[in-house]
Design an enzyme around this catalytic site. Sequence first.
Site, PDB file in Angstrom:
ATOM      1  N   ARG A  15      -8.452  -4.667   1.671  1.00 52.37           N
ATOM      2  CA  ARG A  15      -7.850  -3.803   0.641  1.00 52.37           C
ATOM      3  C   ARG A  15      -7.705  -4.536  -0.708  1.00 52.37           C
ATOM      4  NH1 ARG A  15      -2.489  -1.767   3.073  1.00 52.37           N
ATOM      5  NH2 ARG A  15      -2.567  -3.827   4.030  1.00 52.37           N
ATOM      6  N   GLU A  16      -8.679  -5.354  -1.019  1.00 51.67           N
ATOM      7  CA  GLU A  16      -8.617  -6.129  -2.258  1.00 51.67           C
ATOM      8  C   GLU A  16      -8.474  -5.221  -3.485  1.00 51.67           C
ATOM      9  OE1 GLU A  16     -10.806  -6.415   0.129  1.00 51.67           O
ATOM     10  OE2 GLU A  16     -11.413  -8.484   0.488  1.00 51.67           O
ATOM     11  N   GLY A 433      11.688  13.219   3.928  1.00 52.89           N
ATOM     12  CA  GLY A 433      11.854  12.302   5.056  1.00 52.89           C
ATOM     13  C   GLY A 433      11.881  10.847   4.673  1.00 52.89           C
ATOM     14  N   HIS A 696       3.540  12.004  -6.217  1.00 58.86           N
ATOM     15  CA  HIS A 696       2.386  11.096  -6.210  1.00 58.86           C
ATOM     16  C   HIS A 696       2.256  10.307  -7.497  1.00 58.86           C
ATOM     17  CE1 HIS A 696       1.410  14.129  -3.129  1.00 58.86           C
ATOM     18  NE2 HIS A 696       0.999  13.069  -2.481  1.00 58.86           N
TER      19      HIS A 696
HETATM   20  N1  GLN Z   1       8.207  12.995   6.678  1.00 64.39           N
HETATM   21  C1  GLN Z   1       7.078  12.372   6.068  1.00 64.39           C
HETATM   22  C2  GLN Z   1       7.536  11.512   4.903  1.00 64.39           C
HETATM   23  O1  GLN Z   1       8.430  11.881   4.233  1.00 64.39           O
HETATM   24  C3  GLN Z   1       6.085  13.384   5.557  1.00 64.39           C
HETATM   25  C4  GLN Z   1       4.956  12.709   4.851  1.00 64.39           C
HETATM   26  C5  GLN Z   1       3.806  13.595   4.527  1.00 64.39           C
HETATM   27  O2  GLN Z   1       3.917  14.778   4.424  1.00 64.39           O
HETATM   28  N2  GLN Z   1       2.659  13.028   4.343  1.00 64.39           N
HETATM   29  O3  GLN Z   1       6.976  10.474   4.627  1.00 64.39           O
END
Ligand code: GLN
Length: 758
Positions: A15-16, A433, A696
Amino acid sequence: MLTSVIGYPRIGASRELKFAVEKYFKGESDREELNRVAANLRSAHWNVQKHHGIDFIPSNDFSYYDHVLDTAVLFNLIPERYRALELDPLDTCFAMARGYQGPRGEVKPLAMKKWFNTNYHYLVPEIEDSVQIQVAGSKIFDEYEEAKRQKLETKPVLVGAFTLLKLAKFTGRKKAEHVMADIVRAYQDLLNRLGKQGARWIQLDEPYLVTDLTPEDIRMFTELYRPLLSAKREVKVLVQTYFGDVRDCYETLQILPFDGIGLDFVDGTQSLSLLKQYGFAKEKTLFAGVINGRNIWASRYADVLQTIQDIQQFAQNVVIGPSCSLLHVPYSIQRETRLSKEYTRYLAFAEEKLRELSELKRILSDGNPLETEWYKHNEERFAGVRCEPDKEVRARVAALTDRDFTRLPERPERKEIQKQKFHFPALPTTTIGSLPQTPDVRAARAACRKKSISETEYKQFIFDKIRQCIRRQEEIGLDVLVHGEFERNDMVEYFGECLEGFVFTENGWVQSYGTRCVKPPIIWGDVRRSRPITVEYAVFANQLTNKPVKGMLTGPVTILNWSFPREDLSPKETAFQIALAIRDEVLDLEAHGIDIIQIDEAAIREKLPLRKSDWYEQYLSWAIPAFRLVHSGVKPETQIHTHMCYSQFGDMIREIDAMDADVITFEAARSNLEIVDTLKESGFQTNVGPGVYDVHSPRIPDVDEIKQAIRRMVRTLGSDGLWVNPDCGLKTRGEAETWASLRNLVQAAVEIRAELHS
Ligand code: GLN
Ligand code: ZN
């Protein structure tokens, strides 16, 4: 027989690239260092292919972030808001990928979507009315030249005109038809320039061709490629398809003056019969995807040779290769030191697939193929039984009846019962989560793995993290709390490790998006749960607070979709096995006083077959029941949540409702809450929490922005049963931005609540 590769992994065997790019983002390294890492990787990738005698080695399959973004930038598809930042080309690219918040202003990133039916995400190009479509970038030329300097002739690859237009979003009044002439000119210009540079072949990726095409689509494809290919050119054009067959446009591809056509004989169930039915033009080269480019099982040469033989009955010039870009598999089995030969003999990652191609090439050029050592050696690999079935698990699946897939009482009645029980305020707030996995979390996990801290010390560390995060969530005022998922490296890997039937790699990284990689488990044998998985941490978190804490599980379809699946057991059977294992966990959580259980099905949409005619039979007929099987046994007052990462589920909205969860949260902010209208139109019954901000990107949304999102949701859906939450889990985010964002989120919900009451 020649060999060709469609694309190679690019993130680096260790993963460089990920680390180099992240370092650059943090301002801890400069452009030069980043470029150096990238150039080394490109060189390594080209050379390993050369070493295995690959005849058509791709270039420009490398990307700092995403190859669709690169294609957009190449053709100047850079929206005004990013141009206005006046950053240099690479930083502009990064701003489009992850947004920008800094001295030059503030912009959100482009939308991100799943790349066909894979777990790779691409950035959605935007085409504005004002844009001048033309060749503006130099990456593709530079990389071709760079390979040439290393005495390597490569085949430059990029996304083809049709797929690019189909995936792009038109933000103004213009539609595809208004930009086609410009697009054609730009691609022509590109072909010319590459021809002048000396390129012999160029590969235009057109995976969109394997989806259901309308007559208009086919007309559009023809109108793009007829002029594009008609000009005199020195470079040969390969139109490359993958992830399925091209049943809607096979003849069109034959008629148009392509020099090469790339077809998938692994996922393309009809590829061979199309070939049989319509033949293959003599002057063209068939690039045949004959070994699976997206799964990790070694190929059985006997089968591959049969396929090649069948193909050769109808096509004269055949080049063999993997069925799709190797982007979707890890680098090499050689990096797996912990897996014994009993496992590795059945596996082939990217580099081993190169070896398979080189061996197949040798076998095919031998007068006596079946007598070659490579063939015999391959046959030996497959002698014997790979793994014995688990009789108990098989019997449990076989005994399932309709009752096991039905939760009672029905949802409206449950809604009432749960309202009485939880007394949530209007617009309850929660998260998805995970909370930031800060360096200390990763360090503790690594230390525990290396046994430099004990299991008990590690657990203590996790308990501390849980304690801190519960306190913080309470302080911020969230309504439903989470334990933070600090014990999980990855939502699928974690469960895989705690269940039986999975095999893990140490270094089997696959790029998911940008710098984010996942290490999908391999489903090796029958799956069963032999001990509780999440109960201890869930119970610990729950007793720290008076607020409810959600139990947090990954659903069976996601576990399956984000693993490398078996090829000797149907996906349905595999999904039901996993569902039963997770069901046991759900019932255990409930028995231990966890009243809200979230079962994530982040990936349920992504394996929806690309063709509608396959949706039900091949997928929905078992994927939806698998989820229902997980939660059908709980009490009416236990609230079942689910989460999906992908807002593009308008087309399977009924099925998602039929999963029969009580609440569903999903990604929505990055596509401007468009899903909200779809929910309204379809009369969606499940209570929803469309994400109010995008996780993101490190950008912090302000209160007003979140309020606007909530207002828009309330306007369309009403406030009853509406939840307020971010788009997705927060594990990849930093602490500071996360808590600031959540504080704003709660504040926004509180203010809108007040508006509702006034
Ligand atoms: N419960 C996961 C989290 O919060 C859901 C992640 C996801 O939807 N990719 O990381
Ligand atoms: Zn998600």
